[in-house]
Design a protein around this motif. Structure first.
Motif, PDB file in Angstrom:
ATOM      1  N   TYR A 159       1.185 -35.898 -64.546  1.00 19.17           N
ATOM      2  CA  TYR A 159       2.505 -36.474 -64.778  1.00 19.17           C
ATOM      3  C   TYR A 159       3.268 -36.679 -63.465  1.00 19.17           C
ATOM      4  O   TYR A 159       3.985 -37.664 -63.290  1.00 19.17           O
ATOM      5  CB  TYR A 159       3.328 -35.594 -65.718  1.00 19.17           C
ATOM      6  CG  TYR A 159       2.683 -35.352 -67.057  1.00 19.17           C
ATOM      7  CD1 TYR A 159       2.085 -36.392 -67.771  1.00 19.17           C
ATOM      8  CD2 TYR A 159       2.671 -34.083 -67.631  1.00 19.17           C
ATOM      9  CE1 TYR A 159       1.496 -36.172 -69.002  1.00 19.17           C
ATOM     10  CE2 TYR A 159       2.083 -33.859 -68.870  1.00 19.17           C
ATOM     11  CZ  TYR A 159       1.491 -34.905 -69.549  1.00 19.17           C
ATOM     12  OH  TYR A 159       0.905 -34.683 -70.773  1.00 19.17           O
ATOM     13  N   TYR A 163       5.730 -39.643 -60.999  1.00 24.14           N
ATOM     14  CA  TYR A 163       7.137 -39.245 -60.889  1.00 24.14           C
ATOM     15  C   TYR A 163       7.612 -39.605 -59.483  1.00 24.14           C
ATOM     16  O   TYR A 163       7.285 -38.938 -58.513  1.00 24.14           O
ATOM     17  CB  TYR A 163       7.267 -37.748 -61.158  1.00 24.14           C
ATOM     18  CG  TYR A 163       8.658 -37.177 -61.069  1.00 24.14           C
ATOM     19  CD1 TYR A 163       9.802 -37.944 -61.276  1.00 24.14           C
ATOM     20  CD2 TYR A 163       8.829 -35.815 -60.809  1.00 24.14           C
ATOM     21  CE1 TYR A 163      11.070 -37.386 -61.203  1.00 24.14           C
ATOM     22  CE2 TYR A 163      10.096 -35.243 -60.743  1.00 24.14           C
ATOM     23  CZ  TYR A 163      11.200 -36.038 -60.935  1.00 24.14           C
ATOM     24  OH  TYR A 163      12.459 -35.476 -60.868  1.00 24.14           O
ATOM     25  N   GLU A 385       3.899 -34.511 -72.621  1.00 23.99           N
ATOM     26  CA  GLU A 385       4.374 -35.645 -71.837  1.00 23.99           C
ATOM     27  C   GLU A 385       5.863 -35.875 -72.065  1.00 23.99           C
ATOM     28  O   GLU A 385       6.614 -36.134 -71.113  1.00 23.99           O
ATOM     29  CB  GLU A 385       3.592 -36.909 -72.190  1.00 23.99           C
ATOM     30  CG  GLU A 385       3.951 -38.099 -71.309  1.00 23.99           C
ATOM     31  CD  GLU A 385       3.023 -39.285 -71.512  1.00 23.99           C
ATOM     32  OE1 GLU A 385       3.175 -40.290 -70.780  1.00 23.99           O
ATOM     33  OE2 GLU A 385       2.143 -39.213 -72.393  1.00 23.99           O
ATOM     34  N   GLU A 389       9.023 -35.629 -69.398  1.00 23.52           N
ATOM     35  CA  GLU A 389       9.999 -36.703 -69.235  1.00 23.52           C
ATOM     36  C   GLU A 389      11.427 -36.152 -69.304  1.00 23.52           C
ATOM     37  O   GLU A 389      12.299 -36.577 -68.544  1.00 23.52           O
ATOM     38  CB  GLU A 389       9.802 -37.779 -70.300  1.00 23.52           C
ATOM     39  CG  GLU A 389       8.570 -38.637 -70.085  1.00 23.52           C
ATOM     40  CD  GLU A 389       8.459 -39.738 -71.137  1.00 23.52           C
ATOM     41  OE1 GLU A 389       9.515 -40.216 -71.600  1.00 23.52           O
ATOM     42  OE2 GLU A 389       7.327 -40.104 -71.498  1.00 23.52           O
ATOM     43  N   THR A 392      12.388 -34.438 -66.060  1.00 24.16           N
ATOM     44  CA  THR A 392      12.814 -35.379 -65.011  1.00 24.16           C
ATOM     45  C   THR A 392      14.225 -35.881 -65.274  1.00 24.16           C
ATOM     46  O   THR A 392      14.962 -36.209 -64.333  1.00 24.16           O
ATOM     47  CB  THR A 392      11.846 -36.578 -64.900  1.00 24.16           C
ATOM     48  OG1 THR A 392      11.865 -37.330 -66.114  1.00 24.16           O
ATOM     49  CG2 THR A 392      10.429 -36.108 -64.612  1.00 24.16           C
TER      50      THR A 392
END
Length: 488
Positions: A159, A163, A385, A389, A392
């Motif tokens: 991931y 990013y 996932e 997200e 972030t």
């Protein structure tokens, strides 16, 4: 605000050992089975007290299906019990409100009101079961290696490859290493860090005839200042640092490792040989200095010093001009700022914050330890996932700002556009120390070893000779890691 934040869910207070509940291989031992049965009984008891039943759980699942939303849970420690007034909750709520997926996701905010040690115990039990695990977990990085080894934390390397902020130098490189294993795999996004140094009271120093711009070069300079304060200001405690076994990582990292890594001797764990160092002159010297502070009555009342919340005494004494020197972390300003537990008007001008010197002024001259916390994705999460997200989203500067300001931590990513952070008292001094910071061992046994370090420190400052305390420590660590993993 157009959002649905599910009510806070407090987990059952279940006591487990450090090694209990580890997922992984096939069967269960009789002890593990008994532990699972006990946990189930305690959960049932909690459900009875709160009125929550298995049927309620089914209703929740049905509600999620009927709304068409994915439920995403996030857990953190709320040690002060502030609930929706905590900076955590405010940060999470703001991030969720601005998230472009909020209409698809139902957010389940699950703070745990507990001490940090109880928090770790409770969450470990949750993470061992797919039906109770949170999706996102607030993790102290000193436990990361152990929790990864136990199968609690997911590898998020794939991931992070996409990013952008992770790959464009927005995050401090030195801090990123704290959430990686030796192979470079990533297990979390660091969200707070810190450094450590010496806080000193300028009014006390003035009364003792010590310089306003004090900067010790050696441990002897610190000891000399303490003795002067005791002589000139008999009602003042010369020096404070965490020393009780109950202090846990505060005693281990904030105190012991600040001394040990300043001796120039072998560190706690030799990364090149992958062996623990349990006997050295550096260990004896570190314990010896701390013991001297207590033996010469330079450290205050022993009953207060051995309290698990000893930092509260230290902060209050500093504010009252009854403490000279405090070995403290960069978060200390949160104690004294407006709204802090020990609000102290004008503290910015009344205290100094300087680097901690090495034992003899060599090996670079100064030492600091750095640690911090990270947002992690749990291994058993069904929405890894999506969890990443949302992490972030939490780390977007406008949201992250709430965490940094509220916690008093140093930011782990570039926040130079936020004067409320860059302009904080002592921010520059604390941040500069990060360049040469030392970090705790990335070894799954560290959390267990840390417990014995704190016990060793308490033993030394309460009367045990340093060498004897070290020998007890060495024996304890050998029983944990095995003789073959001890450096001779």
């Amino acid at each position: 605000m157009k959002k649905k934040l599910v009510g806070m869910i407090l987990t059952a207070a279940m006591v487990v050992t450090m090694t209990a509940g580890c997922g992984g291989s096939g069967g269960q031992s009789s002890n593990e089975t008994a532990g699972s049965q006990k946990a189930a009984e305690e959960t049932a008891a909690t459900q009875k007290e709160t009125g929550e039943t298995a049927a309620d759980e089914e209703t929740k699942a049905g509600s999620e299906a009927s709304t068409g939303k994915t439920k995403l849970s996030i857990t953190y420690v709320d040690s002060s019990g502030e609930g929706e007034n905590s900076y955590f909750h405010k940060e999470i709520a703001q991030a969720y409100e601005g998230w472009d997926k909020k209409d698809q996701v139902e957010l389940d905010i699950r703070p745990i009101v507990a001490t940090e040690s109880d928090y770790f115990t409770k969450v470990q039990l949750q993470m061992a079961d797919a039906s109770t695990t949170p999706d996102i977990y607030f993790e102290d990085t000193f436990r990361l290696s152990a929790d990864v080894a136990a199968g609690y934390i997911a590898d998020i390397t794939e991931y992070t490859k996409n990013y952008e902020d992770w790959n464009n130098d927005s995050y401090l490189e030195a801090i990123k290493k704290g959430v990686m294993d030796p192979d470079g795999n990533v297990y979390g996004i660091p969200c707070s860090t810190d450094s450590r140094g010496l806080l000193y009271n300028k009014e006390v120093f003035k009364q003792a005839g010590l310089p306003d711009d004090w900067q010790p070069k050696t441990w002897d300079d610190i000891l000399s200042a303490c003795r002067t304060i005791k002589e000139k200001c008999p009602d003042v405690v010369p020096m404070w640092f965490s020393a009780p076994a109950a202090g846990g990582e505060s005693t281990t990292m904030n105190t012991y490792e600040m001394f040990l890594y300043g001796t120039g001797e072998n560190p706690l764990y030799n990364e090149s040989t992958e062996k623990w160092v349990t006997r050295s002159q550096g260990i004896e010297d570190s314990l010896g200095f701390m013991k001297t502070i207590f033996d010469e009555e330079l450290g205050g009342e022993i009953s207060e010093r051995m309290d698990a919340n000893e930092w509260q005494y230290g902060a209050d004494y500093m504010r009252q001009d009854k403490l000279g020197i405090y070995l403290m972390g960069s978060w200390f300003a949160t104690f004294f700022q407006e709204g802090g537990n020990y609000q102290w008007d004008g503290y910015e001008e009344k205290v100094g914050f300087v680097p901690m010197p090495t034992q003899k002024g060599d090996n670079g001259g100064y030492i600091t330890m750095s640690g911090g916390w990270a947002w992690t994705v749990t291994k058993l999460s069904k929405n890894q996932e999506l969890a990443f997200e949302f992490i972030t989203e939490l780390m977007k500067p406008d949201n992250f700002k709430l965490h940094v300001v509220g916690s008093g931590a140093l930011p782990t990513r570039d926040m130079s556009d936020y004067p409320e952070i860059t302009g904080r008292p002592f921010n520059d001094e604390a941040t500069k120390l990060l360049g040469e910071a030392k970090f705790r061992p990335k070894n799954e046994k560290y959390a267990e070893v840390s417990t014995h370090i704190a016990q060793m420190v308490e033993a030394a400052v309460t009367g045990t000779e340093p060498k004897d305390a070290m020998e007890t420590f060495a024996t304890s660590v050998e029983s944990i890691v095995g003789k073959e993993n001890i450096q001779e």
